[in-house]
Design a protein around this motif. Structure first.
Motif, short mmCIF file in Angstrom:
data_model
loop_
_atom_site.label_atom_id
_atom_site.label_comp_id
_atom_site.label_asym_id
_atom_site.label_seq_id
_atom_site.Cartn_x
_atom_site.Cartn_y
_atom_site.Cartn_z
N ILE A 137 0.83 -1.21 0.00
CA ILE A 137 0.00 0.00 0.00
C ILE A 137 0.86 1.27 0.00
O ILE A 137 0.69 2.14 -0.85
CB ILE A 137 -0.98 0.01 1.19
N ALA A 138 1.77 1.38 0.96
CA ALA A 138 2.57 2.61 1.07
C ALA A 138 3.38 2.88 -0.19
O ALA A 138 3.44 4.01 -0.66
CB ALA A 138 3.49 2.52 2.30
N ALA A 139 3.98 1.85 -0.76
CA ALA A 139 4.78 2.03 -1.97
C ALA A 139 3.90 2.38 -3.17
O ALA A 139 4.24 3.27 -3.95
CB ALA A 139 5.59 0.77 -2.27
N ALA A 140 2.77 1.70 -3.31
CA ALA A 140 1.89 1.93 -4.46
C ALA A 140 1.37 3.36 -4.48
O ALA A 140 1.25 3.96 -5.54
CB ALA A 140 0.73 0.95 -4.44
N TYR A 141 1.07 3.89 -3.30
CA TYR A 141 0.51 5.24 -3.21
C TYR A 141 1.54 6.29 -2.82
O TYR A 141 1.19 7.44 -2.56
CB TYR A 141 -0.66 5.27 -2.22
N GLN A 142 2.81 5.90 -2.78
CA GLN A 142 3.89 6.80 -2.39
C GLN A 142 3.53 7.55 -1.12
O GLN A 142 3.50 8.79 -1.08
CB GLN A 142 4.25 7.75 -3.53
N GLY A 143 3.26 6.78 -0.09
CA GLY A 143 2.84 7.35 1.19
C GLY A 143 3.90 8.22 1.83
O GLY A 143 5.09 7.94 1.74
N VAL A 144 3.45 9.27 2.49
CA VAL A 144 4.32 10.15 3.25
C VAL A 144 4.88 9.37 4.45
O VAL A 144 6.02 9.57 4.85
CB VAL A 144 3.55 11.41 3.70
N ALA A 145 4.06 8.51 5.01
CA ALA A 145 4.44 7.64 6.13
C ALA A 145 3.66 6.34 5.97
O ALA A 145 2.83 6.21 5.07
CB ALA A 145 4.09 8.31 7.46
N ALA A 146 3.92 5.40 6.85
CA ALA A 146 3.18 4.13 6.82
C ALA A 146 1.69 4.42 7.04
O ALA A 146 1.34 5.35 7.78
CB ALA A 146 3.69 3.20 7.91
N PRO A 147 0.82 3.66 6.39
CA PRO A 147 -0.62 3.89 6.58
C PRO A 147 -1.06 3.58 8.01
O PRO A 147 -0.49 2.71 8.67
CB PRO A 147 -1.27 2.94 5.58
N GLU A 148 -2.07 4.31 8.46
CA GLU A 148 -2.70 4.02 9.75
C GLU A 148 -3.80 3.00 9.48
O GLU A 148 -4.62 3.20 8.59
CB GLU A 148 -3.30 5.28 10.37
N ILE A 149 -3.81 1.92 10.26
CA ILE A 149 -4.76 0.83 10.03
C ILE A 149 -5.51 0.56 11.33
O ILE A 149 -4.89 0.33 12.38
CB ILE A 149 -4.04 -0.44 9.55
N THR A 150 -6.83 0.58 11.25
CA THR A 150 -7.68 0.27 12.40
C THR A 150 -8.62 -0.86 12.01
O THR A 150 -9.26 -0.80 10.96
CB THR A 150 -8.50 1.51 12.83
N VAL A 151 -8.70 -1.88 12.86
CA VAL A 151 -9.59 -3.01 12.64
C VAL A 151 -10.75 -2.90 13.62
O VAL A 151 -10.53 -2.68 14.82
CB VAL A 151 -8.85 -4.36 12.83
N TYR A 152 -11.96 -3.04 13.10
CA TYR A 152 -13.17 -2.96 13.92
C TYR A 152 -13.94 -4.27 13.85
O TYR A 152 -13.99 -4.91 12.81
CB TYR A 152 -14.11 -1.86 13.39
N GLU A 153 -14.57 -4.62 14.94
CA GLU A 153 -15.55 -5.70 14.95
C GLU A 153 -16.89 -5.07 14.60
O GLU A 153 -17.26 -4.03 15.17
CB GLU A 153 -15.61 -6.36 16.31
N ILE A 154 -17.62 -5.65 13.67
CA ILE A 154 -18.94 -5.15 13.31
C ILE A 154 -19.94 -5.64 14.34
O ILE A 154 -20.09 -6.85 14.56
CB ILE A 154 -19.35 -5.59 11.89
N VAL A 155 -20.60 -4.71 15.00
CA VAL A 155 -21.56 -5.05 16.05
C VAL A 155 -22.90 -5.46 15.44
O VAL A 155 -23.48 -6.47 15.81
CB VAL A 155 -21.75 -3.88 17.04
N MET A 156 -23.38 -4.66 14.48
CA MET A 156 -24.62 -4.97 13.80
C MET A 156 -24.74 -4.10 12.55
O MET A 156 -24.22 -2.99 12.53
CB MET A 156 -25.84 -4.76 14.71
N PRO A 157 -25.43 -4.59 11.53
CA PRO A 157 -25.66 -3.76 10.35
C PRO A 157 -26.95 -2.95 10.50
O PRO A 157 -27.86 -3.35 11.22
CB PRO A 157 -25.81 -4.79 9.24
#
Length: 99
Positions: free
Chosen positions: A76-96
């Motif tokens: 991801i970072a290389a493909a988009y030439q990121g300024v820094a490493a991407p921030e990644i947050t994982v969420y559990e889906i409670v309900m739709p």
């Protein structure tokens, strides 16, 4: 089919122009369409901060883990030439809201 269980939000700033970023998104989209377990991906842009990102909806935490270990995720970072490493947050889906 069961409901998705997890969502992932990825965000970063890039050295690329808006048009270059959109071109990279379109170029990489088929690789994401082919991912087993990825129900949906939304490509995002926040004009206020200049950040770009993705919001991914996954069938399971195992699918998230498999993706996070993949070369595609690692590029991801290389493909988009990121300024820094991407921030990644994982969420559990409670309900739709809608089924």
């Amino acid at each position: 089919m069961s409901e998705p269980t997890h969502a992932v939000h990825v965000r970063m700033k890039s050295h690329l122009s808006h048009d270059e970023i959109v071109a990279v998104m379109k170029e990489r989209a088929p690789e994401f369409r082919a991912l087993e377990g990825l129900e949906q991906k939304y490509y995002l842009h926040d004009p206020a901060t200049g950040e770009y990102g993705g919001f991914y909806v996954w069938r399971s935490l195992a699918d998230v883990a498999e993706y996070r270990e993949s070369d595609l995720a690692g590029s991801i970072a290389a493909a988009y030439q990121g300024v820094a490493a991407p921030e990644i947050t994982v969420y559990e889906i409670v309900m739709p809201l809608r089924t």
